[in-house]
Design a protein around this motif. Sequence first.
Motif, PDB file in Angstrom:
ATOM      1  N   ILE A 128       0.825  -1.201   0.000  1.00 13.23           N
ATOM      2  CA  ILE A 128       0.000   0.000   0.000  1.00 13.23           C
ATOM      3  C   ILE A 128       0.864   1.258   0.000  1.00 13.23           C
ATOM      4  O   ILE A 128       0.503   2.275  -0.585  1.00 13.23           O
ATOM      5  N   THR A 137      -2.140   7.035   3.943  1.00  7.07           N
ATOM      6  CA  THR A 137      -2.477   6.092   2.870  1.00  7.07           C
ATOM      7  C   THR A 137      -3.540   6.623   1.928  1.00  7.07           C
ATOM      8  O   THR A 137      -3.725   6.099   0.822  1.00  7.07           O
ATOM      9  N   PHE A 172      -2.838  -2.201  -3.612  1.00 10.79           N
ATOM     10  CA  PHE A 172      -3.953  -1.263  -3.517  1.00 10.79           C
ATOM     11  C   PHE A 172      -3.781  -0.152  -4.544  1.00 10.79           C
ATOM     12  O   PHE A 172      -2.716   0.464  -4.634  1.00 10.79           O
ATOM     13  N   VAL A 185     -10.526   3.164  -3.505  1.00 13.47           N
ATOM     14  CA  VAL A 185      -9.355   2.293  -3.592  1.00 13.47           C
ATOM     15  C   VAL A 185      -9.799   0.835  -3.598  1.00 13.47           C
ATOM     16  O   VAL A 185     -10.722   0.451  -2.875  1.00 13.47           O
ATOM     17  N   THR A 186      -9.134   0.032  -4.415  1.00 10.85           N
ATOM     18  CA  THR A 186      -9.461  -1.384  -4.531  1.00 10.85           C
ATOM     19  C   THR A 186      -8.200  -2.219  -4.337  1.00 10.85           C
ATOM     20  O   THR A 186      -7.103  -1.812  -4.724  1.00 10.85           O
ATOM     21  N   CYS A 187      -8.374  -3.394  -3.735  1.00 12.39           N
ATOM     22  CA  CYS A 187      -7.260  -4.327  -3.542  1.00 12.39           C
ATOM     23  C   CYS A 187      -7.292  -5.387  -4.639  1.00 12.39           C
ATOM     24  O   CYS A 187      -8.343  -5.987  -4.905  1.00 12.39           O
ATOM     25  N   GLY A 231     -11.155  -1.379  -0.913  1.00 11.16           N
ATOM     26  CA  GLY A 231      -9.809  -1.754  -0.501  1.00 11.16           C
ATOM     27  C   GLY A 231      -9.288  -1.040   0.732  1.00 11.16           C
ATOM     28  O   GLY A 231      -8.488  -1.593   1.492  1.00 11.16           O
ATOM     29  N   TYR A 232      -9.736   0.198   0.932  1.00 16.20           N
ATOM     30  CA  TYR A 232      -9.180   0.982   2.047  1.00 16.20           C
ATOM     31  C   TYR A 232      -9.470   0.298   3.384  1.00 16.20           C
ATOM     32  O   TYR A 232      -8.608   0.213   4.259  1.00 16.20           O
ATOM     33  N   GLY A 235      -7.162  -2.631   3.782  1.00 11.72           N
ATOM     34  CA  GLY A 235      -5.808  -2.189   4.108  1.00 11.72           C
ATOM     35  C   GLY A 235      -5.650  -1.843   5.570  1.00 11.72           C
ATOM     36  O   GLY A 235      -4.668  -2.225   6.212  1.00 11.72           O
TER      37      GLY A 235
END
Length: 388
Positions: A128, A137, A172, A185-187, A231-232, A235
């Motif tokens: 990240i 972040t 991320f 945000v995406t993982c 995603g956030y 993370g």
Amino acid sequence: MHLRLNDEQKMVQKTIRKFVENELMPLEPEVLRNEREGRPGISPEKAQELQDKAKDFGFWGINTPEEYGGADLGQMMLAIVMMETSRTFVPFQFGGFADNILYYGNEAQKEQYLFPTIRGEKKSCFAITEPEAGSDTRRIQMSAVKDGHEWVLNGEKTFITNGHEADFVMVFAVTDKEKNGHGGVTCFLVDRDMGWESEYIHTMGEWGPASLIFNNVRVPEENILGELHGGYKLGLEWIGFNRWVVAARAIGAAERLLQDAIDYSKQRMTFGKPIADRQAIQWQIADSAVEIEATKGLVFNAAWTLDQGEDNRQLASMAKLFGANMGNRVIDRVLQIHGGMGYTKELPIERWYREARLWRIYDGTDEIQRMIIARNLLKGHVKIGDFI
């Protein structure tokens, strides 16, 4: 309240300490020699051999759910394990483990990533941090642009643990610029053979992170971990889970080194007396012992709270902040007690000294932990006295 380890916990502690003393500590001279010559502390083959021996002891998947073949011993037991294995600097961790957020994968993702990681067939890394986005972040810039049934990733991640050795990365990226931060945000699960590259970063210690370079790396849509734009949260869950573990590691190292200092102080003579008789030395030993025990309280409280299914983020930040600084102070005192010999490479103290300095930086700096702790109190998320 139960302020002592129960019989099962004591048994685990004793068994792991025996394993560390018999199997890991004898490797320390070899590890130091390899590191000074620019080689890994132990080879992958040796690491696997050690994991197999540990498995024979019954230590496999210590915190992995039983449905995935693990022992699922809980966070308190994990704290004990981390304290004991950190009594040595030999790079080792028990097998059968996978990152907590990998369990959010769908069935196909579990087959491709989770299960092979638990079995030790694949190595993962978490990415990240970026050159312009460390503790903050929400400033990450790596982009992911939809193209048909694929996402095209561009950008750089830095200071990624295991980034140079990993087979795949949980990375991320910004998938919605309008919502960049909490909601955009995406993982992604991205295999190395999809095209990303890694560059080793040399540090003052033996931590060997890497920069990861993504240049038009195409990732199938089915490789999104969790939800699109979700995603956030993933993370933060990964980061928060690891914070108090840093303090547990500091305890193990500090206890080992403090005992070394006590033993040395009884042997080292100055002006006709062992330095153990000097008040200046006694106070350093006393302060160190008190701070170690205080850190144990914070760590066990954070672990126990998590075992109860309760929010431990405030306690985790407290443990991380106090424990990381405790470790640095204790190791500094130990070096001081050893004098010039402590500064030489004949003893491993200087090696611990360099490693310990990282504890105050990674998984959230001292400053970030203080910000979190103060913010939670000022906004009323927690109140003084909530945890006892």
